[in-house]
Design a protein around this motif. Structure first.
Motif, mmCIF file in Angstrom:
data_model
loop_
_atom_site.group_PDB
_atom_site.id
_atom_site.type_symbol
_atom_site.label_atom_id
_atom_site.label_comp_id
_atom_site.label_asym_id
_atom_site.label_seq_id
_atom_site.Cartn_x
_atom_site.Cartn_y
_atom_site.Cartn_z
ATOM 1 N N MET A 192 9.155 6.499 -6.105
ATOM 2 C CA MET A 192 8.657 7.518 -4.956
ATOM 3 C C MET A 192 7.818 6.809 -3.939
ATOM 4 S SD MET A 192 7.852 10.636 -7.575
ATOM 5 C CE MET A 192 7.980 11.764 -6.349
ATOM 6 N N VAL A 193 8.067 7.359 -2.692
ATOM 7 C CA VAL A 193 7.183 6.877 -1.692
ATOM 8 C C VAL A 193 6.465 7.993 -1.024
ATOM 9 C CG1 VAL A 193 7.100 5.761 0.545
ATOM 10 C CG2 VAL A 193 8.667 4.876 -1.163
ATOM 11 N N PHE A 194 5.197 7.789 -0.765
ATOM 12 C CA PHE A 194 4.214 8.929 0.170
ATOM 13 C C PHE A 194 3.832 8.123 1.251
ATOM 14 C CE2 PHE A 194 0.167 11.133 1.071
ATOM 15 C CZ PHE A 194 0.608 12.323 1.264
ATOM 16 N N HIS A 195 4.354 9.126 2.228
ATOM 17 C CA HIS A 195 4.068 8.620 3.768
ATOM 18 C C HIS A 195 2.662 9.213 4.129
ATOM 19 C CE1 HIS A 195 7.505 6.247 4.383
ATOM 20 N NE2 HIS A 195 8.282 7.179 3.789
ATOM 21 N N LEU A 196 1.497 8.299 4.003
ATOM 22 C CA LEU A 196 0.072 8.909 4.257
ATOM 23 C C LEU A 196 -0.224 8.997 5.767
ATOM 24 C CD1 LEU A 196 -2.572 9.395 2.900
ATOM 25 C CD2 LEU A 196 -3.205 7.092 3.162
ATOM 26 N N ASP A 197 -0.281 10.088 6.309
ATOM 27 C CA ASP A 197 -0.349 10.518 7.631
ATOM 28 C C ASP A 197 -2.067 10.670 8.194
ATOM 29 O OD1 ASP A 197 -1.167 12.938 6.375
ATOM 30 O OD2 ASP A 197 0.179 13.831 7.792
ATOM 31 N N ARG A 198 -2.950 10.067 7.237
ATOM 32 C CA ARG A 198 -4.390 9.914 7.739
ATOM 33 C C ARG A 198 -5.045 8.731 6.887
ATOM 34 N NH1 ARG A 198 -3.561 15.574 4.689
ATOM 35 N NH2 ARG A 198 -2.374 14.614 2.660
ATOM 36 N N ASP A 199 -6.398 8.676 6.711
ATOM 37 C CA ASP A 199 -6.924 7.692 6.270
ATOM 38 C C ASP A 199 -6.775 7.660 4.795
ATOM 39 O OD1 ASP A 199 -9.047 5.612 6.301
ATOM 40 O OD2 ASP A 199 -10.283 6.842 5.198
ATOM 41 N N HIS A 200 -6.870 8.692 4.086
ATOM 42 C CA HIS A 200 -6.658 8.680 2.692
ATOM 43 C C HIS A 200 -6.162 10.103 2.148
ATOM 44 C CE1 HIS A 200 -10.970 10.365 3.066
ATOM 45 N NE2 HIS A 200 -10.512 11.163 1.830
ATOM 46 N N VAL A 201 -5.925 10.185 0.782
ATOM 47 C CA VAL A 201 -5.652 11.374 0.222
ATOM 48 C C VAL A 201 -6.067 11.389 -1.134
ATOM 49 C CG1 VAL A 201 -3.393 10.533 -0.602
ATOM 50 C CG2 VAL A 201 -3.720 13.079 -0.619
ATOM 51 N N GLU A 202 -6.778 12.598 -1.614
ATOM 52 C CA GLU A 202 -7.433 12.454 -2.952
ATOM 53 C C GLU A 202 -6.414 12.392 -3.952
ATOM 54 O OE1 GLU A 202 -10.225 15.651 -3.106
ATOM 55 O OE2 GLU A 202 -11.530 14.937 -1.981
ATOM 56 N N LEU A 203 -6.458 11.687 -5.140
ATOM 57 C CA LEU A 203 -5.885 11.584 -6.269
ATOM 58 C C LEU A 203 -5.107 12.666 -6.834
ATOM 59 C CD1 LEU A 203 -4.359 9.551 -8.008
ATOM 60 C CD2 LEU A 203 -6.286 9.428 -9.428
ATOM 61 N N ASN A 204 -5.857 13.731 -6.875
ATOM 62 C CA ASN A 204 -5.429 14.914 -7.628
ATOM 63 C C ASN A 204 -4.363 15.640 -6.472
ATOM 64 O OD1 ASN A 204 -7.869 15.725 -6.097
ATOM 65 N ND2 ASN A 204 -7.522 17.705 -6.751
ATOM 66 N N GLN A 205 -4.735 15.723 -5.231
ATOM 67 C CA GLN A 205 -3.753 16.177 -4.358
ATOM 68 C C GLN A 205 -2.662 15.398 -4.217
ATOM 69 O OE1 GLN A 205 -4.173 19.328 -2.636
ATOM 70 N NE2 GLN A 205 -6.208 19.439 -4.068
ATOM 71 N N LEU A 206 -2.576 14.040 -4.413
ATOM 72 C CA LEU A 206 -1.315 13.389 -4.108
ATOM 73 C C LEU A 206 -0.321 13.693 -5.350
ATOM 74 C CD1 LEU A 206 0.414 10.935 -2.660
ATOM 75 C CD2 LEU A 206 -0.883 9.444 -4.568
ATOM 76 N N LEU A 207 -0.865 13.934 -6.576
ATOM 77 C CA LEU A 207 0.027 14.429 -7.786
ATOM 78 C C LEU A 207 0.466 15.640 -7.160
ATOM 79 C CD1 LEU A 207 -2.421 13.110 -10.555
ATOM 80 C CD2 LEU A 207 -0.452 11.958 -9.526
#
Length: 70
Positions: A1-16
């Motif tokens: 799976m690929v997540f395209h990050l549109d900001r500096d970071h994402v919190e791990l729980n939110q990514l899941l």
């Protein structure tokens, strides 16, 4: 799976949550706390660990590659 990050970071729980691996941010926190999540090959227990482009997250055999959007 690929997540395209549109900001500096994402919190791990939110990514899941965003990847559909859990139903809520709270469920994501529980998943991380259980020890089931690895970031860049190392077990991660910090629920709000900052995930950046280039990071690799693994949970229950599912691998998420985080890439910069654009």
């Amino acid at each position: 799976m690929v997540f395209h990050l549109d900001r500096d970071h994402v919190e791990l729980n939110q990514l899941l949550k965003l990847m559909g691996l859990c139903d809520s941010g709270g469920a994501g926190k529980a998943m991380v706390a259980s020890g089931a999540v690895a970031v860049n090959g190392r077990q991660e227990l910090r629920k709000t660990c900052k995930i950046h482009a280039g990071d690799r997250v693994e949970v229950d055999g599912v691998v998420i590659q985080v890439r910069a959007a654009g």
